[in-house]
Design an enzyme around this catalytic site. Structure first.
Site, PDB file in Angstrom:
ATOM      1  N   SER A   1      14.893 -37.196  12.095  1.00  0.00           N
ATOM      2  CA  SER A   1      16.490 -37.208  12.288  1.00  0.00           C
ATOM      3  C   SER A   1      16.967 -37.239  13.763  1.00  0.00           C
ATOM      4  CB  SER A   1      17.096 -36.317  11.477  1.00  0.00           C
ATOM      5  OG  SER A   1      16.897 -34.864  11.819  1.00  0.00           O
TER       6      SER A   1
ATOM      7  N   SER B   1      42.661 -27.194   3.123  1.00  0.00           N
ATOM      8  CA  SER B   1      42.674 -27.703   4.497  1.00  0.00           C
ATOM      9  C   SER B   1      42.528 -26.575   5.430  1.00  0.00           C
ATOM     10  CB  SER B   1      43.629 -28.568   4.735  1.00  0.00           C
ATOM     11  OG  SER B   1      44.011 -28.843   6.267  1.00  0.00           O
TER      12      SER B   1
ATOM     13  N   ASP C   1      11.858 -26.827  16.139  1.00  0.00           N
ATOM     14  CA  ASP C   1      11.578 -27.801  16.577  1.00  0.00           C
ATOM     15  C   ASP C   1      11.028 -27.809  18.209  1.00  0.00           C
ATOM     16  OD1 ASP C   1      12.664 -29.175  14.479  1.00  0.00           O
ATOM     17  OD2 ASP C   1      14.876 -29.556  15.341  1.00  0.00           O
TER      18      ASP C   1
HETATM   19  N1  ATP Z   1      13.676 -14.070  17.689  1.00  0.00           N
HETATM   20  C1  ATP Z   1      12.727 -14.671  18.468  1.00  0.00           C
HETATM   21  N2  ATP Z   1      12.155 -14.304  19.281  1.00  0.00           N
HETATM   22  C2  ATP Z   1      11.227 -14.705  19.943  1.00  0.00           C
HETATM   23  N3  ATP Z   1      10.392 -16.006  19.653  1.00  0.00           N
HETATM   24  C3  ATP Z   1      11.088 -16.440  18.698  1.00  0.00           C
HETATM   25  C4  ATP Z   1      12.408 -15.885  17.938  1.00  0.00           C
HETATM   26  N4  ATP Z   1      12.473 -16.709  16.747  1.00  0.00           N
HETATM   27  C5  ATP Z   1      11.611 -17.640  16.733  1.00  0.00           C
HETATM   28  N5  ATP Z   1      10.723 -17.685  17.859  1.00  0.00           N
HETATM   29  C6  ATP Z   1       9.504 -18.599  18.150  1.00  0.00           C
HETATM   30  O1  ATP Z   1       9.846 -19.805  17.595  1.00  0.00           O
HETATM   31  C7  ATP Z   1       8.906 -20.002  16.696  1.00  0.00           C
HETATM   32  C8  ATP Z   1       9.531 -20.814  15.326  1.00  0.00           C
HETATM   33  O2  ATP Z   1      10.528 -20.100  14.808  1.00  0.00           O
HETATM   34  P1  ATP Z   1      10.640 -19.816  13.324  1.00  0.00           P
HETATM   35  O3  ATP Z   1       9.504 -19.510  12.454  1.00  0.00           O
HETATM   36  O4  ATP Z   1      12.211 -18.887  13.176  1.00  0.00           O
HETATM   37  O5  ATP Z   1      11.011 -21.658  13.100  1.00  0.00           O
HETATM   38  P2  ATP Z   1      11.821 -22.147  12.085  1.00  0.00           P
HETATM   39  O6  ATP Z   1      12.335 -21.148  10.856  1.00  0.00           O
HETATM   40  O7  ATP Z   1      11.595 -23.410  11.644  1.00  0.00           O
HETATM   41  O8  ATP Z   1      13.518 -22.314  12.834  1.00  0.00           O
HETATM   42  P3  ATP Z   1      14.850 -23.330  12.492  1.00  0.00           P
HETATM   43  O9  ATP Z   1      14.218 -24.048  11.626  1.00  0.00           O
HETATM   44  O10 ATP Z   1      16.014 -22.665  12.660  1.00  0.00           O
HETATM   45  O11 ATP Z   1      14.338 -24.152  14.031  1.00  0.00           O
HETATM   46  C9  ATP Z   1       8.244 -18.750  16.220  1.00  0.00           C
HETATM   47  O12 ATP Z   1       6.844 -18.871  15.876  1.00  0.00           O
HETATM   48  C10 ATP Z   1       8.214 -18.112  17.594  1.00  0.00           C
HETATM   49  O13 ATP Z   1       7.344 -18.176  18.440  1.00  0.00           O
END
Ligand code: ATP
Ligand code: MG
Length: 331
Positions: A8, A36, A258
């Site tokens: 997307s 609204s 992402d």
């Molecule tokens: N609070 C945090 N502190 C440090 N690293 C983080 C944190 N949140 C995410 N990350 C990093 O980003 C990676 C992906 O995060 P996450 O597992 O939350 O992805 P997601 O659930 O797909 O997120 P979204 O869909 O909101 O983009 C994690 O494996 C980690 O390396």
């Protein structure tokens, strides 16, 4: 390594309401609902999974090809120029003659309740993009198939499988409504499967496959766990745990997954091992979670490597520094 990123492209309109939506709702009159809300501010941001992943890749020195359907506004409102300036190849996008680029409108009230509407718009035409033709003209080494129009996701996946083009399955939020049959078709034969831990459980529940069966259907499986890091299971079934960057002040998690994918793929494209790929993904993800918006961060090469060294050691940072061109793209 030529990476193509399908998925997307959307604009996010973020609005805040200085009150509570619930104060305007009359529970026994909901069949005549008409409300609204006067909102305080409007924040327009570039988004969409394919845009976010491509932007992260470009920041790490890659030149990914974006495979997405947009409206004319994509060029007119500067989103295309923004991605091209960062280093994304936008020459293969499909521009709908009549529909607007997908638009996600999120209104949040003071209790953090949200009303979200998503208009897919031009995304509905993403299935008209022929990835086999793209591959024939400019051979692709890995195609990531991210959240998109469901028909397009299926078509790209089938095309990749038919022509033997390695693909990474990244169904993300589309798993919430997809049924087991569709999910099986989207992930079977993928060289890489990316999910977070919740989505990994959803894949098992909906497909009826065990964790081992999911793993057997793909090559490498990558499961992110937010601040608890990431698990990578390689083709032989060996599990690898990589911690997240410590002491991150999380401001806005949108797009963090992402950017992780972008970092991971940049490592793969540079020929680095899976552990180092996950470290790169985690380091760029930290920058995203610390900023509001999904493409508002800037990377400084030295600071990036110092942060990576702090979390994963000097040897890891040397490997990454020797393999990646990290740009100060927007400074
Ligand atoms: N609070 C945090 N502190 C440090 N690293 C983080 C944190 N949140 C995410 N990350 C990093 O980003 C990676 C992906 O995060 P996450 O597992 O939350 O992805 P997601 O659930 O797909 O997120 P979204 O869909 O909101 O983009 C994690 O494996 C980690 O390396
Ligand atoms: Mg995600």
């Amino acid at each position: 390594m030529h990476l193509a990123i399908a998925g997307s492209i959307a604009a996010d309109h973020l609005q805040t309401f200085a009150g509570r939506f619930s104060d305007s709702l009359v529970p026994d009159q909901l069949d005549k609902l008409s409300v609204s809300f006067l909102v305080q501010d409007l924040d327009i941001r570039r988004g969409g999974c394919a845009g976010n992943i491509s932007f992260a890749l470009a920041n790490l020195g890659q030149r990914p090809t974006l495979v997405a359907a947009v409206g004319r506004d994509f060029a007119e409102q500067g989103y295309q120029a923004w991605l091209e300036k960062a280093g994304v190849d936008c020459s293969r996008i499909h521009v709908s003659p009549s529909l607007h680029t997908a638009l996600c409108t999120i209104t949040t009230d003071e209790a953090h309740a949200q009303i979200v509407t998503f208009y897919p718009g031009a995304m509905a035409e993403a299935g008209t993009i022929d990835v086999a033709a793209l591959h024939a003209e400019a051979p692709v080494d890995l195609l990531l198939i991210g959240p998109d129009d469901p028909g397009a996701m299926l078509r790209h996946t089938q095309a990749a499988r038919e022509i033997g083009l390695p693909f990474a399955a990244d169904p993300s939020q589309q798993l919430a409504w997809a049924d087991g049959d569709l999910i099986r078709q989207l992930i079977e034969g993928a060289a890489y499967l990316f999910t977070n831990d919740y989505e990994a459980a959803l894949v098992e529940q909906k497909t009826g496959w065990s964790a081992d069966e999911v793993k057997a259907a793909v090559g490498v499986q990558v499961i992110t766990r937010g601040k608890d890091g990431v698990t990578v299971i390689d083709a032989d079934g060996t599990r690898l745990e990589v911690s997240a960057i410590p002491d991150v002040v999380a401001v806005d998690p949108t797009g963090v997954g992402d950017s992780f994918r972008g970092g991971f793929l940049a490592g793969l494209a540079a020929g680095l091992d899976l552990e180092t790929c996950a470290q790169i993904g985690s380091t760029i993800a930290a920058s995203v979670v610390e900023t509001t918006g999904t493409q508002e961060y800037t990377l400084d090469g030295e600071a990036f490597l110092a942060r990576l060294a702090g979390a994963y050691g000097d040897a890891a940072a040397e490997r990454v520094g020797g393999a990646l061109m990290i740009s100060d793209n927007l400074s």
